[in-house]
Every structure is written in structure tokens, then in C-alpha cells.
Motif scaffolding. Sequence first.
Motif, short mmCIF file in Angstrom:
data_model
loop_
_atom_site.label_atom_id
_atom_site.label_comp_id
_atom_site.label_asym_id
_atom_site.label_seq_id
_atom_site.Cartn_x
_atom_site.Cartn_y
_atom_site.Cartn_z
N LYS A 86 0.85 -1.20 0.00
CA LYS A 86 0.00 0.00 0.00
C LYS A 86 0.89 1.25 0.00
N ALA A 87 0.27 2.39 -0.28
CA ALA A 87 1.00 3.66 -0.35
C ALA A 87 1.64 4.02 1.00
N ASP A 88 1.03 3.58 2.11
CA ASP A 88 1.58 3.90 3.44
C ASP A 88 2.71 2.94 3.86
N GLY A 89 3.09 2.03 2.96
CA GLY A 89 4.19 1.11 3.24
C GLY A 89 3.76 -0.23 3.81
N TYR A 135 -6.71 4.16 -8.07
CA TYR A 135 -5.42 3.46 -7.99
C TYR A 135 -5.34 2.31 -9.00
N ASN A 136 -4.13 2.04 -9.44
CA ASN A 136 -3.83 0.86 -10.25
C ASN A 136 -3.04 -0.12 -9.40
N LEU A 137 -3.17 -1.37 -9.73
CA LEU A 137 -2.24 -2.36 -9.20
C LEU A 137 -1.13 -2.47 -10.23
N VAL A 138 0.12 -2.44 -9.77
CA VAL A 138 1.27 -2.43 -10.68
C VAL A 138 2.25 -3.53 -10.27
N PHE A 139 2.72 -4.28 -11.28
CA PHE A 139 3.72 -5.31 -11.05
C PHE A 139 4.90 -5.05 -11.98
N GLN A 140 6.05 -4.81 -11.42
CA GLN A 140 7.28 -4.51 -12.17
C GLN A 140 7.05 -3.46 -13.25
N GLY A 141 6.40 -2.38 -12.88
CA GLY A 141 6.17 -1.26 -13.79
C GLY A 141 5.00 -1.43 -14.74
N GLU A 142 4.37 -2.61 -14.76
CA GLU A 142 3.25 -2.85 -15.66
C GLU A 142 1.92 -2.78 -14.89
N VAL A 162 3.11 -6.71 -5.55
CA VAL A 162 2.31 -5.84 -6.40
C VAL A 162 2.06 -4.57 -5.60
N THR A 163 2.13 -3.40 -6.26
CA THR A 163 1.93 -2.16 -5.51
C THR A 163 0.68 -1.42 -5.96
N PHE A 164 0.12 -0.67 -5.01
CA PHE A 164 -0.96 0.26 -5.32
C PHE A 164 -0.28 1.52 -5.81
N MET A 165 -0.67 2.00 -6.98
CA MET A 165 -0.08 3.22 -7.49
C MET A 165 -1.21 4.15 -7.93
N LYS A 166 -1.12 5.39 -7.49
CA LYS A 166 -2.15 6.37 -7.84
C LYS A 166 -2.16 6.61 -9.33
N ARG A 167 -3.37 6.61 -9.90
CA ARG A 167 -3.51 6.87 -11.34
C ARG A 167 -3.24 8.34 -11.61
N LEU A 168 -2.65 8.59 -12.75
CA LEU A 168 -2.45 9.98 -13.16
C LEU A 168 -3.74 10.47 -13.80
N ARG A 169 -4.14 11.66 -13.45
CA ARG A 169 -5.38 12.22 -14.00
C ARG A 169 -5.16 12.68 -15.43
N LYS A 170 -6.15 12.37 -16.25
CA LYS A 170 -6.08 12.82 -17.65
C LYS A 170 -6.66 14.22 -17.73
N LYS A 171 -5.94 15.11 -18.43
CA LYS A 171 -6.42 16.50 -18.53
C LYS A 171 -6.99 16.76 -19.88
#
Length: 171
Positions: A86-89, A135-142, A162-171
Motif C-alpha cells: 500500500k502507499a503507506d508502506g 489506484y492501479n495495481l502495478v507489477f514490475q512497472g506494468e 504488487v503495488t498500489f499506485m495512484k492513477r495519473l489524471r487525464k487533462k
Amino acid sequence: MEEQSQGAVGGGLSVKEEEVENDNLTEEEDEEALPHSEILDIFEEGLARLVQDPLLCDLPIQVTLEEVNSQIALEYGQAMTVRVLKADGEIMPIVVVQNATVLDLKKAICRFMELKQQREGGVKHVSWRYVWRTYNLVFQGEKLEDDKMRLKDYGIRNRDEVTFMKRLRKK
């Protein structure tokens, strides 16, 4: 008067019927001998001894049948542990079957968090729809974007992270 009429009704039973009726009463009394709280205490003591077994020692005291079955499946190689960061470690050890999909992993994460919150008395409701939108689940950058794709097709194996990674907002 009432006692006599009840006695007359009772007196109509044969000796065998009275014996059967008395046997039934003692069985019912035996079942009711322990109050529910004592039975629950006995069960919890037995469960506590059970989870001291080396195979099940990682499980919490208030274990569910689902968690016991998952641990047994892990031991027999029918399941794998995916470590979700998770983002909090915090690292959540999530158990899924060997041929699990991304959706299965997401459901297992939800279940893990629900059980954790019940045990700790935390937040009552989490909007998982919001979580998966944010959030996305990410494994080795994918990014694990396709819910129908199997984890092993992404290359995820037992004890992988696998990590939780915040999605980037589309502008």
C-alpha cells in the motif's frame, strides 16, 4: 381439580411411552446444560490451540474458515501469496488460487481489508469503486488493467510484490 385432570392424561401413557418421554427429556436437558457463551468459549479455546499448529500459526485468533482453507491450499501448492504494497508502506499478504485473475486479486484485497477492519474496529465502509478508479495495481512497472487476465500471464508468482499506485489524471 386441574392437577387431577392432568394426572389422568398422563396416566393414559404406557410404561414404555413414559420411559421414551423421560429419555427425551434427559437428552434435551443435556443439550441445554451449557449456555451458549460457555460453548463459544470452549470453541474459541480449541480454535486457539488449532492455530498454534506450525501450518496455521500465521492466522489471526479470530480466524475464518475461508482463511484456514486458503492456508491449507497454500501448503498444497494450490494457491499463492501476492504481497500487495500500500502507499503507506503496509504489505498485505493476499492469498489467491494459482490461476487467479486480476479481478480475483482485487476481490481478495477487498475481503482481506474487510476482515482486518472487523478485527480492528476501523472504518465501516470503503468505496472500492473509488479505490479502483483512483489506484492501479502495478507489477514490475506494468499496470494490471485487464481484470480478466490471469496473474501468471503478467508474470506474477508466489510471494511476488504488487503495488498500489495512484492513477495519473487525464487533462
